[in-house]
Design an enzyme around this catalytic site. Structure first.
Site, short mmCIF file in Angstrom:
data_model
loop_
_atom_site.label_atom_id
_atom_site.label_comp_id
_atom_site.label_asym_id
_atom_site.label_seq_id
_atom_site.Cartn_x
_atom_site.Cartn_y
_atom_site.Cartn_z
NE ARG A 16 42.38 23.38 46.47
CZ ARG A 16 42.46 24.65 45.80
NH1 ARG A 16 43.62 24.93 45.07
NH2 ARG A 16 41.35 25.52 45.79
CD GLU A 155 41.83 31.49 39.16
OE1 GLU A 155 42.17 30.89 39.97
OE2 GLU A 155 41.86 32.86 39.40
C1 UD1 Z 1 40.83 32.31 44.40
C2 UD1 Z 1 41.26 32.91 43.12
C3 UD1 Z 1 42.55 33.32 42.78
C4 UD1 Z 1 43.57 33.84 43.89
C5 UD1 Z 1 42.97 32.88 45.35
C6 UD1 Z 1 43.80 33.68 46.40
C7 UD1 Z 1 39.03 32.55 41.77
C8 UD1 Z 1 38.60 31.82 40.64
N1 UD1 Z 1 40.46 32.30 41.84
O1 UD1 Z 1 41.49 30.74 44.03
O2 UD1 Z 1 42.72 33.86 41.52
O3 UD1 Z 1 44.88 33.86 43.43
O4 UD1 Z 1 41.63 32.71 45.32
O5 UD1 Z 1 43.57 32.76 47.52
O6 UD1 Z 1 38.42 33.05 42.31
N2 UD1 Z 1 34.06 29.87 47.32
C9 UD1 Z 1 32.64 29.99 47.30
N3 UD1 Z 1 31.78 29.59 46.21
C10 UD1 Z 1 32.30 28.79 45.23
C11 UD1 Z 1 33.78 28.71 45.04
C12 UD1 Z 1 34.51 29.26 46.05
O7 UD1 Z 1 31.96 30.64 48.20
O8 UD1 Z 1 31.61 28.62 44.38
C13 UD1 Z 1 34.81 30.40 48.17
C14 UD1 Z 1 35.82 29.37 48.83
O9 UD1 Z 1 34.91 28.62 50.17
C15 UD1 Z 1 37.00 30.12 49.32
C16 UD1 Z 1 37.04 31.34 48.19
O10 UD1 Z 1 35.89 31.48 47.55
O11 UD1 Z 1 36.87 30.77 50.78
C17 UD1 Z 1 38.24 30.95 47.29
O12 UD1 Z 1 37.98 29.85 46.67
P1 UD1 Z 1 38.85 28.79 46.45
O13 UD1 Z 1 38.40 27.55 45.79
O14 UD1 Z 1 39.88 28.46 47.58
O15 UD1 Z 1 39.71 29.58 45.20
P2 UD1 Z 1 41.35 29.37 44.78
O16 UD1 Z 1 41.39 28.19 43.84
O17 UD1 Z 1 42.13 29.56 46.01
CA CA Z 2 41.83 29.58 48.15
#
Ligand code: UD1
Ligand code: CA
Length: 456
Positions: A16, A155
């Site tokens: 995004r 979510e």
């Molecule tokens: C996530 C949470 C959501 C919360 C929000 C808060 C989940 C499924 N959702 O959503 O409930 O409200 O954060 O900001 O957890 N990442 C990895 N590996 C992966 C996927 C993500 O390391 O396979 C890391 C990303 O780099 C990031 C963090 O995890 O730093 C969160 O991932 P992101 O995709 O931003 O989650 P949100 O949709 O924001």
């Molecule tokens: Ca996030």
């Protein structure tokens, strides 16, 4: 004492953001957001700090260096899958694990501590840091039972219209009983809108197992902002900027208009220094006491001594001493070193040049690859001719020399101690101490010539 571990999620691409730069490396007030998170975590006395890397793994590791251990999540299958990658390191340990996202740079160590204390006091298996959001769009929503117990996190993409009305959000920061965490992660499934293994699902599983699951609600939603796109990045920047500016003002710095003053998180500023509007201070710059940093000045990775004035100028990777005046409209380029009581006036460019105490370069001058002694006067329009198109050469101007206006000093060349350069000279040979160098064609006056021209 409970052993504390920290896991930072930083493997995502950050689609995004629509950027070539991996999301967690986007800077907020001059420091990549994941580094803010790690720096905050470091104040908590965790036994181990593990960062999960994936997209841009090498770049993230280079940035954080030895501040963290690393685990690779080769394929990004979701936040639960990410944490699972840490099992070989933490899986067997007793203690409490704080999990935090690399894209929430504003969460303060105090808030993390309060979350931890709440978790310990409740003897919980899991505690979520939650906040009440004015606009909860995009965040996981906290669903509570009729007894107000946390039951589940849903979510955005999986939420019903009714669930989307919930304003309590998951900040993505949690405390877990370490062993319970890794046992439960194995049970998480990916049957959801995104086909991902969600870390928040651990909450529902533990709750259904009858374990204690709690939430710590922070009052400050702004602190918990998750940066997913450039708009949120600008909001994070604004919040952190206000925090940094407030800190400087509380420490005795005058900031005329904090709303348009941009100071990096690593910068230091002494008491009674005045920062005028539009100033940008970047990197690990340090500014002394009683300085005036005038409007629209841009200071990058530079050190400035006490009582120095920088007026509407650019200073980059350089050192400036005490009681020195720079500008308006001067450009101090990298590797310059200006002493005390030096004067650099308008439209002066200085590059890789050392200028000793008490010297003056007041107007319209270029000094590049030069070494200027003390109490030297450089006249208006002086140019060090330092470049032949291929190589750069050095100009040395010794103590007490006086360079007349509009002189070219063709390097390599030395202007000796106490010597004078006549205005308009093009100097190509070294000048001995105390000599006068004149290198220009002589003036000839043709008497009465104008009258002969028949112009009047
Ligand atoms: C996530 C949470 C959501 C919360 C929000 C808060 C989940 C499924 N959702 O959503 O409930 O409200 O954060 O900001 O957890 N990442 C990895 N590996 C992966 C996927 C993500 O390391 O396979 C890391 C990303 O780099 C990031 C963090 O995890 O730093 C969160 O991932 P992101 O995709 O931003 O989650 P949100 O949709 O924001
Ligand atoms: Ca996030």
């Amino acid at each position: 004492m409970t052993n504390v571990y920290a896991v930072i999620l930083a493997a995502g691409q950050g689609t995004r953001m629509k950027s070539k730069l991996y999301k967690v490396l986007h800077p907020v007030c001059g420091k990549p957001m994941v580094e803010h998170v790690v720096d905050h975590i470091q104040t908590l006395d965790a036994e181990r700090i593990v960062t999960i890397v994936g997209h841009g793994a090498e770049k993230v590791k280079d940035q954080l260096g030895e501040k963290s251990e690393y685990v690779l999540q080769a394929e990004q299958l979701g936040t639960a899958h990410a944490v699972q990658q840490v099992e070989p390191i933490l899986g067997k340990l007793e203690g409490t694990t704080i999990v935090i996202c690399g894209d929430t740079p504003l969460i303060l160590p105090e808030t993390m501590k309060a979350l931890f204390e709440h978790h310990e006091a409740n003897h919980a298996k899991a505690t979520i840091l939650t906040a009440i959001a004015e606009d909860p769009t995009g965040y996981g929503r906290i669903l509570r039972s009729t007894e107000n117990q946390v039951a589940q996190i849903v979510e955005q993409k999986d939420a019903t219209t009714e669930q989307q009305q919930v304003t309590e959000i998951n900040t993505g920061t949690y405390c877990f009983d370490n062993k319970a965490l890794f046992a439960t992660l194995k049970l998480v499934k990916n049957n959801n809108a995104q086909g991902e293994y969600y870390l928040p699902d651990v909450i529902e599983i533990l709750q259904k197992q009858g374990e204690v699951v709690t939430a710590y609600v922070t009052e400050n939603f702004a602190e918990t902002l998750g940066v997913n796109d450039r708009f949120a990045l600008s909001q994070a920047e604004a919040t952190m900027r206000a925090r940094i500016n407030e800190q400087h003002m509380r420490n005795g710095v005058t900031i005329i208009n904090p709303a348009n003053t941009y100071i990096s998180v690593d910068a230091q500023i002494g008491r009674d220094t005045v920062i005028q509007p539009g100033v940008i201070i970047e990197g690990a710059s340090s500014i002394g006491e009683d300085c005036i940093i005038g409007p629209n000045s841009h200071i990058q990775n530079s050190r400035i001594g006490d009582r120095t004035t920088v007026h509407s100028s650019v200073v980059c990777d350089s050192v400036i001493g005490e009681d020195t005046a720079v500008g308006p409209f001067a450009h101090i380029r990298p590797n310059s070193d200006l002493g005390n009581h030096v004067k650099i006036g308008n439209f002066v460019e200085v590059k890789k040049t050392k200028i000793d105490d008490g010297s003056k370069v007041s107007h319209l001058t270029y000094l590049g690859d030069a070494e200027v002694g003390s109490k030297v006067n450089i006249g208006c329009g002086t140019i060090t001719v330092n470049y032949d198109g291929k190589n750069k050469f050095k100009t040395v101007i010794e103590d007490n020399a006086f360079v007349g206006c509009n002189s070219n000093l063709v390097a390599p060349v030395t202007v000796g101690k106490g010597s004078y350069v006549a205005a308009g000279s093009t100097i190509t040979k070294d000048i001995p101490a105390d000599a006068l160098a004149i290198a220009r064609s002589r003036q000839e006056n043709k008497e009465n010539y104008v009258n002969k021209l028949d112009l009047k």
